[in-house]
Design a protein around this motif. Structure first.
Motif, PDB file in Angstrom:
ATOM      1  N   GLY A 223      46.204  33.600 100.573  1.00 57.55           N
ATOM      2  CA  GLY A 223      46.535  34.157  99.265  1.00 57.55           C
ATOM      3  C   GLY A 223      46.286  33.177  98.132  1.00 57.55           C
ATOM      4  O   GLY A 223      45.956  32.004  98.348  1.00 57.55           O
ATOM      5  N   ASN A 224      46.461  33.648  96.906  1.00 54.58           N
ATOM      6  CA  ASN A 224      46.202  32.817  95.733  1.00 54.58           C
ATOM      7  C   ASN A 224      47.023  31.538  95.744  1.00 54.58           C
ATOM      8  O   ASN A 224      46.524  30.454  95.425  1.00 54.58           O
ATOM      9  CB  ASN A 224      46.508  33.613  94.458  1.00 54.58           C
ATOM     10  N   LEU A 225      48.303  31.647  96.092  1.00 56.10           N
ATOM     11  CA  LEU A 225      49.171  30.477  96.115  1.00 56.10           C
ATOM     12  C   LEU A 225      48.996  29.679  97.397  1.00 56.10           C
ATOM     13  O   LEU A 225      48.915  28.442  97.367  1.00 56.10           O
ATOM     14  CB  LEU A 225      50.631  30.900  95.949  1.00 56.10           C
ATOM     15  N   GLY A 226      48.938  30.353  98.532  1.00 59.88           N
ATOM     16  CA  GLY A 226      48.814  29.653  99.804  1.00 59.88           C
ATOM     17  C   GLY A 226      47.597  28.753  99.859  1.00 59.88           C
ATOM     18  O   GLY A 226      47.658  27.624 100.371  1.00 59.88           O
ATOM     19  N   ARG A 227      46.473  29.218  99.310  1.00 58.30           N
ATOM     20  CA  ARG A 227      45.256  28.394  99.293  1.00 58.30           C
ATOM     21  C   ARG A 227      45.473  27.114  98.512  1.00 58.30           C
ATOM     22  O   ARG A 227      45.003  26.038  98.905  1.00 58.30           O
ATOM     23  CB  ARG A 227      44.096  29.188  98.684  1.00 58.30           C
TER      24      ARG A 227
ATOM     25  N   SER B 187      47.963  34.026  88.517  1.00 53.02           N
ATOM     26  CA  SER B 187      46.861  34.561  89.324  1.00 53.02           C
ATOM     27  C   SER B 187      46.922  36.070  89.485  1.00 53.02           C
ATOM     28  O   SER B 187      45.921  36.701  89.853  1.00 53.02           O
ATOM     29  CB  SER B 187      46.831  33.893  90.703  1.00 53.02           C
ATOM     30  N   ASN B 188      48.079  36.699  89.197  1.00 48.39           N
ATOM     31  CA  ASN B 188      48.139  38.160  89.237  1.00 48.39           C
ATOM     32  C   ASN B 188      47.146  38.786  88.261  1.00 48.39           C
ATOM     33  O   ASN B 188      46.714  39.930  88.441  1.00 48.39           O
ATOM     34  CB  ASN B 188      49.549  38.648  88.902  1.00 48.39           C
ATOM     35  N   ALA B 189      46.785  38.034  87.221  1.00 48.18           N
ATOM     36  CA  ALA B 189      45.831  38.546  86.231  1.00 48.18           C
ATOM     37  C   ALA B 189      44.461  38.806  86.831  1.00 48.18           C
ATOM     38  O   ALA B 189      43.652  39.544  86.246  1.00 48.18           O
ATOM     39  CB  ALA B 189      45.705  37.560  85.064  1.00 48.18           C
TER      40      ALA B 189
ATOM     41  N   VAL C 127      53.936  31.768  85.265  1.00 47.51           N
ATOM     42  CA  VAL C 127      53.762  30.398  85.739  1.00 47.51           C
ATOM     43  C   VAL C 127      52.429  30.266  86.463  1.00 47.51           C
ATOM     44  O   VAL C 127      52.018  31.152  87.218  1.00 47.51           O
ATOM     45  CB  VAL C 127      54.950  29.981  86.649  1.00 47.51           C
ATOM     46  N   ASP C 128      51.755  29.164  86.205  1.00 47.08           N
ATOM     47  CA  ASP C 128      50.482  28.858  86.861  1.00 47.08           C
ATOM     48  C   ASP C 128      50.739  28.602  88.346  1.00 47.08           C
ATOM     49  O   ASP C 128      51.580  27.772  88.706  1.00 47.08           O
ATOM     50  CB  ASP C 128      49.877  27.611  86.203  1.00 47.08           C
TER      51      ASP C 128
END
Length: 293
Positions: free
Chosen positions: A23-27, A150-152, A176-177
């Motif tokens: 995912g966006n955060l996991g990566r 990253s939801n954007a 939050v980034d």
């Protein structure tokens, strides 16, 4: 929450399991752990491409045998729970209780600790997961994240097609980034247990933004005049279903857009953990502008 100082780094021999690694955060978390020379094991639904120092385990968090195998030799776990129901997590939590690694759980800033029930299903499952982990005696470090920038990325197709981004409106949040959340997560994953405040840490960006604010800042990064157009919940629901999203997820997202209260809370917890102030959504948009072109 008690005041905290930046935790002391642990030895680089730690082995860390990262769930949701694709995912966006996991990566972002995996990249940072790898860069610091830690041994990383990723648990995701699909096999990751081979990377030096990173082991990949493909499977599901609801499979106890797989989880047991993935936890072998692990010192700390970065846990992202992917389902809208905490009931299947009982077996996972039981395996965690047996192996007793340090658990860093990604939760939500929208949790109301005084409420018997949370505002919507997404927040409720986070509250339930926190309770499960605590009740198992795991003493998790809880990172309550606000809306990730990253939801954007979900707007990319609309931005490429025109100047209007449509969707259900939501209450303003301190976006939050995800890179800041990843930095905070890596700090606590590497910290010495005795020097660690277990939180919850409330991770926010530096300003409270509406969706129209976010779209405007994205447009500025692209040097285009973009605008956000809110659509009624029923229309948003039908569009998401037509896009192929699971019905239960769609209903949860609609409930979040309709029921979740606005929060004007901005914290310094990113800075407490990382030693630097949280980045702005405008900076995120500039850094990721090519993804929308």
């Amino acid at each position: 929450m008690p005041d905290t100082t930046r935790p002391t780094s642990a030895r680089h021999s730690s082995s860390i399991l990262v769930t949701g690694a694709t995912g966006n955060l996991g990566r972002e978390v995996v990249d940072r752990l790898q860069a610091r020379g830690l041994r990383v094991r990723c648990l995701a639904r699909r096999q990751l491409d081979p990377r030096p120092g990173v082991e990949s385990v493909a499977g599901d968090l609801t499979d106890p045998a797989l989880v047991r195998s993935a936890l072998a030799g692990i010192d700390a776990v970065f846990l992202i729970w992917p389902l809208l129901d905490s009931a299947p997590a009982h077996d996972l939590v039981a395996e965690l209780a047996i192996t007793a690694p340090r658990v860093v759980y990604l939760s939500s800033t929208a949790i109301d600790d005084e409420a018997a029930r949370q505002s919507d299903p997404i927040v409720q499952v986070h509250a339930d997961m926190e309770a499960l982990l605590h009740d198992a005696g795991l003493r998790p470090v809880v990172l309550r994240s606000d809306t990730l920038a990253s939801n954007a990325r979900g707007w990319a197709a609309q931005v490429r097609a025109g100047d209007v981004v449509t969707g259900p409106d939501i209450a303003r949040t301190a976006v939050v980034d995800e890179r800041d959340v990843a930095d905070a997560a890596v700090t606590v994953l590497r910290a010495h247990h005795d020097h660690l405040d277990h939180g919850p840490y409330v991770l926010t960006g530096p300003e409270v933004l509406s969706r129209a604010d976010q779209v405007g800042r994205l447009g500025a990064a692209l040097r285009r005049h973009l605008r956000f157009e809110a659509v009624p919940a029923d229309l948003a629901r039908s569009r998401m279903l037509a896009d192929g999203r699971p019905e239960r997820l769609v209903e949860a997202l609609i409930a979040a857009s309709v029921c979740r209260p606005e929060s004007n809370r901005v914290t310094d917890h990113v800075e407490r953990l990382t030693g630097r102030a949280a980045g702005t959504f405008a900076r995120w948009a500039i850094d990721h502008a090519s993804e929308f072109s």
